[in-house]
Motif scaffolding. Structure first.
Motif, short mmCIF file in Angstrom:
data_model
loop_
_atom_site.label_atom_id
_atom_site.label_comp_id
_atom_site.label_asym_id
_atom_site.label_seq_id
_atom_site.Cartn_x
_atom_site.Cartn_y
_atom_site.Cartn_z
N PHE A 480 0.83 -1.21 0.00
CA PHE A 480 0.00 0.00 0.00
C PHE A 480 0.86 1.25 0.00
O PHE A 480 0.52 2.26 -0.64
CB PHE A 480 -0.93 0.00 1.21
N ALA A 481 2.00 1.20 0.70
CA ALA A 481 2.92 2.34 0.67
C ALA A 481 3.42 2.60 -0.74
O ALA A 481 3.56 3.75 -1.17
CB ALA A 481 4.10 2.09 1.61
N SER A 482 3.68 1.54 -1.50
CA SER A 482 4.09 1.70 -2.90
C SER A 482 3.00 2.37 -3.71
O SER A 482 3.27 3.20 -4.58
CB SER A 482 4.45 0.34 -3.51
N GLY A 483 1.73 1.99 -3.44
CA GLY A 483 0.62 2.60 -4.15
C GLY A 483 0.49 4.08 -3.85
O GLY A 483 0.28 4.90 -4.76
N VAL A 484 0.64 4.45 -2.58
CA VAL A 484 0.56 5.86 -2.19
C VAL A 484 1.73 6.64 -2.80
O VAL A 484 1.58 7.78 -3.25
CB VAL A 484 0.53 6.01 -0.66
N SER A 485 2.89 6.03 -2.83
CA SER A 485 4.05 6.68 -3.43
C SER A 485 3.82 6.94 -4.91
O SER A 485 4.11 8.04 -5.42
CB SER A 485 5.30 5.81 -3.24
N ALA A 486 3.28 5.96 -5.62
CA ALA A 486 2.98 6.15 -7.04
C ALA A 486 1.96 7.26 -7.24
O ALA A 486 2.09 8.09 -8.16
CB ALA A 486 2.46 4.84 -7.64
N ALA A 487 0.94 7.32 -6.38
CA ALA A 487 -0.05 8.39 -6.48
C ALA A 487 0.57 9.74 -6.19
O ALA A 487 0.20 10.76 -6.79
CB ALA A 487 -1.21 8.11 -5.51
N GLY A 488 1.55 9.78 -5.27
CA GLY A 488 2.24 11.04 -4.99
C GLY A 488 2.98 11.56 -6.20
O GLY A 488 2.93 12.76 -6.51
N TYR A 489 3.66 10.67 -6.92
CA TYR A 489 4.35 11.09 -8.14
C TYR A 489 3.34 11.56 -9.19
O TYR A 489 3.59 12.54 -9.92
CB TYR A 489 5.19 9.95 -8.70
N ALA A 490 2.21 10.86 -9.30
CA ALA A 490 1.18 11.27 -10.26
C ALA A 490 0.61 12.65 -9.91
O ALA A 490 0.37 13.48 -10.79
CB ALA A 490 0.06 10.23 -10.31
N CYS A 491 0.40 12.90 -8.61
CA CYS A 491 -0.09 14.21 -8.18
C CYS A 491 0.95 15.30 -8.47
O CYS A 491 0.60 16.44 -8.77
CB CYS A 491 -0.41 14.19 -6.70
N ALA A 492 2.23 14.95 -8.36
CA ALA A 492 3.28 15.92 -8.71
C ALA A 492 3.17 16.31 -10.18
O ALA A 492 3.36 17.48 -10.54
CB ALA A 492 4.66 15.34 -8.40
N ALA A 493 2.86 15.34 -11.04
CA ALA A 493 2.67 15.64 -12.46
C ALA A 493 1.47 16.55 -12.67
O ALA A 493 1.50 17.46 -13.51
CB ALA A 493 2.50 14.34 -13.24
N VAL A 494 0.39 16.33 -11.90
CA VAL A 494 -0.79 17.20 -12.00
C VAL A 494 -0.43 18.62 -11.55
O VAL A 494 -0.85 19.61 -12.17
CB VAL A 494 -1.94 16.64 -11.15
N ALA A 495 0.36 18.74 -10.48
CA ALA A 495 0.78 20.06 -10.01
C ALA A 495 1.63 20.77 -11.06
O ALA A 495 1.51 21.99 -11.26
CB ALA A 495 1.55 19.93 -8.70
N LEU A 496 2.48 20.01 -11.76
CA LEU A 496 3.28 20.60 -12.83
C LEU A 496 2.38 21.10 -13.96
O LEU A 496 2.60 22.19 -14.51
CB LEU A 496 4.27 19.57 -13.36
N LEU A 497 1.36 20.32 -14.30
CA LEU A 497 0.40 20.74 -15.31
C LEU A 497 -0.34 22.00 -14.88
O LEU A 497 -0.54 22.94 -15.67
CB LEU A 497 -0.60 19.61 -15.57
N LEU A 498 -0.72 22.06 -13.61
CA LEU A 498 -1.41 23.23 -13.07
C LEU A 498 -0.52 24.46 -13.16
O LEU A 498 -0.97 25.55 -13.57
CB LEU A 498 -1.80 22.95 -11.61
N ALA A 499 0.75 24.33 -12.80
CA ALA A 499 1.67 25.46 -12.87
C ALA A 499 1.84 25.94 -14.31
O ALA A 499 1.82 27.15 -14.59
CB ALA A 499 3.02 25.08 -12.27
N GLY A 500 1.99 25.00 -15.24
CA GLY A 500 2.16 25.37 -16.64
C GLY A 500 0.95 26.08 -17.20
O GLY A 500 1.08 27.07 -17.94
N LEU A 501 -0.25 25.60 -16.85
CA LEU A 501 -1.47 26.23 -17.34
C LEU A 501 -1.62 27.64 -16.78
O LEU A 501 -2.02 28.57 -17.50
CB LEU A 501 -2.68 25.38 -16.96
N ALA A 502 -1.28 27.83 -15.49
CA ALA A 502 -1.38 29.15 -14.89
C ALA A 502 -0.39 30.13 -15.53
O ALA A 502 -0.73 31.28 -15.80
CB ALA A 502 -1.13 29.06 -13.38
N VAL A 503 0.83 29.67 -15.79
CA VAL A 503 1.83 30.53 -16.43
C VAL A 503 1.38 30.91 -17.84
O VAL A 503 1.46 32.08 -18.25
CB VAL A 503 3.20 29.84 -16.47
#
Length: 510
Positions: A480-503
């Motif tokens: 389960f820790a591996s699953g949460v870690s994978a979701a954390g990396y995926a959320c980081a990608a979403v945050a990067l998309l959010l930053a790019g769209l705002a810029v």
């Protein structure tokens, strides 16, 4: 010689006074009630189960029908508020919410409680767009309106944080119905003082309500949210897939209908605004990211770190405090640098938080996981405030109710997608990893039960020898820790998309 007429002068919008700020205090009460209602039911669940004895299907509807109704009726109620008046709709919805809360508190059967929760959801759908649309009317100065939206949204975070404490204290001395009566002290002042402190606002030229469009919007939203919930709970089962397809089909017909009927439920001209479309996407991504953290961190603490519900709730308090701090700081930062740069900078901060969360879940200490979650929410909280403000301010005042409903609908979809996508990703990685981590002596039936999810793993090891049971639970926790870690990396990608769209949006505006 004829004198030339004076040239027109652009007068700044009138600033809000004491009455408007007192009205804002009144408008925060319905949102606080909605936050309490969303959080206290989980505490009351064991007491309700012991008293009413609902079966599994009834219990699912008791838990979910409230959210389904809110999501389904937001667009319809926003349009109704534009037509009949947002204050009138708020007062009618508040009275209905109070009566439905009393009904839920006195329910003596699972069916009665399900019905009361459904009415609560419909009434709740009147409160959110009405209050936000009234804020748009009362606060015409940009900075004041942004501050008002921040205060309004922070109230929800405070309600979520205080809900378990207030509800837990009530359940220590009173029956489970008392948690539904929490709405009454907050709703009654709205009904009594609303006409005195709140202005009426409506579309000056309202058209007839598009009933077929309203039905399509309700079917689309309820089906989409139900399908996403089923996808997380049951995996790719037929019921969830059919609900998603139905929701997409109804949503497609609804959008096409907007351009074909003379008086559509939502004015399609709203979507002609690029600023509004961008704000909706920013808001959805921000809510998606925050929801993923609020869903994954408590799940990890209970499934992998071995914390009980109370300890997990206390450990996640920094995440709630970060959400409140980020929301309250948003107006001042936006006033200095502008909303889009603040959203972009917050998204970068959120990206860093998600990366910390991902590393901590993979084997770091619990405090690092909580710190990463708090950092991620701190960074994304301004997006939810400023994105909401951008949506509402991008629409003309006569369409404020519809714009507010679109904002809340985007938020509801962000919540549903955040749980479904990140919960689904964490579950998929869990199932993949746990098979390779289980001890060889575990029989196939137990292995299949453990592979369902981390919660079922605890039930599956009840008959195993202590050493084997411990090894199985360790394997489940690591998976389960591996699953949460994978979701954390995926959320980081979403945050990067959010930053790019705002810029990109900031550059387009300039």
């Amino acid at each position: 010689m004829t004198a030339e007429p004076p040239s027109p002068v652009d007068h700044p919008p009138a600033r809000a006074g004491r009455r408007e700020w007192a009205g804002l205090a009144l408008l925060t009460l319905p949102l606080f009630v909605l936050a309490l209602d969303a959080s206290v039911l989980f505490l009351a669940a064991p007491h309700i189960g012991a008293d009413l004895a609902p079966d599994a299907n009834q219990w699912l509807w008791i838990m979910d029908v409230y959210g389904f109704m809110i999501a389904g009726f937001l667009i319809t109620m926003g349009a109704v508020g534009d037509r009949i008046g947002r204050r009138r709709l708020l007062l009618l919805g508040s009275a209905a919410f109070a009566l439905a809360s009393l009904w839920a508190a006195l329910a003596d059967s699972p069916i009665a409680l399900i019905a009361a929760r459904a009415v609560l959801g419909v009434a709740g759908a009147t409160l959110m767009p009405s209050t936000l649309a009234l804020i748009r009317t009362m606060f015409r100065d940009d900075r004041q309106r942004t501050t008002a939206v921040a205060v309004w949204m922070t109230t929800f975070s405070v309600g979520v944080a205080l809900g378990p404490l207030i509800g837990g204290a009530l359940l220590e001395v009173l029956p489970w119905g008392s948690v539904f009566l929490l709405a009454l002290p907050a709703i009654v002042p709205v009904v009594l003082l609303g006409r005195m402190l709140l202005p009426e606002s409506r579309d000056p030229a309202p058209a007839r309500t598009d009933l077929p469009g309203a039905a399509l919007s309700v079917i689309a939203m309820i089906s989409l949210v139900y399908g996403l919930k089923e996808l997380v709970a049951q995996g790719p089962e037929p019921a969830g897939a059919i609900a998603l397809l139905l929701g997409l089909a109804a949503g497609t017909v609804f959008v096409r209908r907007l351009r074909r009927v003379p008086a559509p439920l939502v004015d399609p001209a709203l979507f002609a605004s690029r600023a509004l479309r961008t704000a909706l996407v920013l808001l959805l991504l921000g809510v998606f990211s925050a929801t993923a953290v609020n869903f994954l961190v408590p799940s990890f603490l209970q499934a992998s770190a071995g914390a009980g519900p109370l300890v997990a709730g206390l450990l996640t308090a920094p995440v709630a405090v970060a959400a409140i701090g980020g929301s309250l700081a948003a107006p001042a930062m936006a006033g200095r640098w502008g909303p889009l740069p603040v959203i972009a900078g917050g998204a970068v901060l959120s990206l860093a938080g998600h990366l910390v969360l991902a590393q901590a879940a993979a084997g770091g200490p619990v405090w690092a996981l909580v710190a990463g979650g708090a950092l991620a929410v701190l960074g994304v909280s301004p997006t939810t405030v400023l994105g909401t403000d951008l949506v509402v301010s991008s629409a003309p005042e006569e369409r404020a109710g519809s714009a507010a409903a679109l904002s809340e609908t985007g938020g509801e979809l962000g919540v549903a997608l955040g749980i479904a996508v990140m919960g689904g990703l964490a579950s998929a990685v869990y199932r993949f990893r746990v098979e390779s981590l289980l001890p060889a002596e575990v029989d196939p039936a137990t292995a299949a039960a453990v592979a369902e999810n981390a919660v079922s793993a605890e039930r599956a090891v009840s008959g195993l020898p202590p050493d084997t049971a411990g090894a199985v639970l360790t394997a489940a926790g690591e998976a389960f820790a591996s699953g949460v870690s994978a979701a954390g990396y995926a959320c980081a990608a979403v945050a990067l998309l959010l930053a790019g769209l705002a810029v990109r949006s900031a550059r387009t505006r300039r």
